[in-house]
Structure formats: structure tokens, C-alpha cells
Design a protein around this motif. Sequence first.
Motif, PDB file in Angstrom:
ATOM      1  N   VAL A   1      -4.211  -6.181   6.675  1.00 39.59           N
ATOM      2  CA  VAL A   1      -3.800  -5.822   5.323  1.00 39.59           C
ATOM      3  C   VAL A   1      -3.892  -4.318   5.120  1.00 39.59           C
ATOM      4  O   VAL A   1      -3.020  -3.704   4.499  1.00 39.59           O
ATOM      5  CB  VAL A   1      -4.669  -6.566   4.286  1.00 39.59           C
ATOM      6  N   ARG A   2      -4.947  -3.700   5.656  1.00 40.82           N
ATOM      7  CA  ARG A   2      -5.123  -2.262   5.481  1.00 40.82           C
ATOM      8  C   ARG A   2      -4.004  -1.470   6.148  1.00 40.82           C
ATOM      9  O   ARG A   2      -3.487  -0.498   5.587  1.00 40.82           O
ATOM     10  CB  ARG A   2      -6.470  -1.839   6.064  1.00 40.82           C
ATOM     11  N   ALA A   3      -3.612  -1.879   7.327  1.00 40.52           N
ATOM     12  CA  ALA A   3      -2.535  -1.198   8.045  1.00 40.52           C
ATOM     13  C   ALA A   3      -1.220  -1.350   7.279  1.00 40.52           C
ATOM     14  O   ALA A   3      -0.442  -0.390   7.163  1.00 40.52           O
ATOM     15  CB  ALA A   3      -2.399  -1.770   9.453  1.00 40.52           C
TER      16      ALA A   3
ATOM     17  N   ARG B   1       1.090   1.612   5.686  1.00 40.94           N
ATOM     18  CA  ARG B   1       2.525   1.775   5.983  1.00 40.94           C
ATOM     19  C   ARG B   1       3.349   1.834   4.695  1.00 40.94           C
ATOM     20  O   ARG B   1       4.256   2.657   4.567  1.00 40.94           O
ATOM     21  CB  ARG B   1       3.024   0.627   6.860  1.00 40.94           C
ATOM     22  N   VAL B   2       3.027   0.963   3.735  1.00 41.76           N
ATOM     23  CA  VAL B   2       3.740   0.948   2.457  1.00 41.76           C
ATOM     24  C   VAL B   2       3.514   2.267   1.728  1.00 41.76           C
ATOM     25  O   VAL B   2       4.453   2.856   1.175  1.00 41.76           O
ATOM     26  CB  VAL B   2       3.306  -0.254   1.597  1.00 41.76           C
ATOM     27  N   LYS B   3       2.282   2.745   1.752  1.00 47.26           N
ATOM     28  CA  LYS B   3       1.970   4.015   1.091  1.00 47.26           C
ATOM     29  C   LYS B   3       2.765   5.151   1.724  1.00 47.26           C
ATOM     30  O   LYS B   3       3.319   6.006   1.014  1.00 47.26           O
ATOM     31  CB  LYS B   3       0.470   4.289   1.183  1.00 47.26           C
ATOM     32  N   GLN B   4       2.836   5.168   3.046  1.00 50.47           N
ATOM     33  CA  GLN B   4       3.602   6.205   3.743  1.00 50.47           C
ATOM     34  C   GLN B   4       5.088   6.116   3.387  1.00 50.47           C
ATOM     35  O   GLN B   4       5.750   7.136   3.191  1.00 50.47           O
ATOM     36  CB  GLN B   4       3.419   6.079   5.258  1.00 50.47           C
ATOM     37  N   ALA B   5       5.604   4.893   3.308  1.00 50.55           N
ATOM     38  CA  ALA B   5       7.020   4.702   2.966  1.00 50.55           C
ATOM     39  C   ALA B   5       7.311   5.198   1.553  1.00 50.55           C
ATOM     40  O   ALA B   5       8.330   5.852   1.312  1.00 50.55           O
ATOM     41  CB  ALA B   5       7.403   3.235   3.112  1.00 50.55           C
ATOM     42  N   VAL B   6       6.415   4.897   0.624  1.00 50.80           N
ATOM     43  CA  VAL B   6       6.596   5.344  -0.762  1.00 50.80           C
ATOM     44  C   VAL B   6       6.549   6.867  -0.832  1.00 50.80           C
ATOM     45  O   VAL B   6       7.366   7.502  -1.515  1.00 50.80           O
ATOM     46  CB  VAL B   6       5.537   4.706  -1.683  1.00 50.80           C
ATOM     47  N   MET B   7       5.615   7.464  -0.107  1.00 49.67           N
ATOM     48  CA  MET B   7       5.519   8.925  -0.111  1.00 49.67           C
ATOM     49  C   MET B   7       6.760   9.557   0.510  1.00 49.67           C
ATOM     50  O   MET B   7       7.272  10.569   0.004  1.00 49.67           O
ATOM     51  CB  MET B   7       4.251   9.376   0.628  1.00 49.67           C
TER      52      MET B   7
END
Length: 75
Positions: free
Chosen positions: A2-4, A8-14
Motif C-alpha cells: 500500500v505504501r509503494a 507512486r500515486v503521489k509522484q503521478a499527481v506531482m
Amino acid sequence: GVRAYAQRVKQAVMAAHDSILAARVKQTRDANRKRRPAPFVEGDLVYISTKNISIPKGLARKLSPKYIGPYRIVR
């Protein structure tokens, strides 16, 4: 896990946010490149578009003039 996935989602949003900002800067630069100063000076007579002016009730917009004036530019 879940953390990974969250990372990844956070990086995509950024990355999406950065792309939006870069596109905005580019669009602003391109738009400003085409702009030119107003060809009017104080004292000129100009016509004003009635497109964004409210007309009196009871008058049909399609029968009213597209431009009104001439008006003198004061400042």
C-alpha cells in the motif's frame, strides 16, 4: 504494498501538477507574444460593442445596434 502504491500515486499527481504549471507558463508566454498595445489614445472617438451591455427590458437584442457611439476617450 500500500505504501509503494501511495508513493507512486503521489509522484503521478506531482508530475501532473508540474505539467499543468509548465503548460500554463507556455500558454501565457505564447498569448503575450501576440498581444499589441491598444491603438487608441486619449481624445479619440470610438464605438463600443453592446455585446456585454444589458439592454432595456422590452427591446429585442437582435434589433438593437451591435455598436454604440462614438464616444470620446477621456483617460
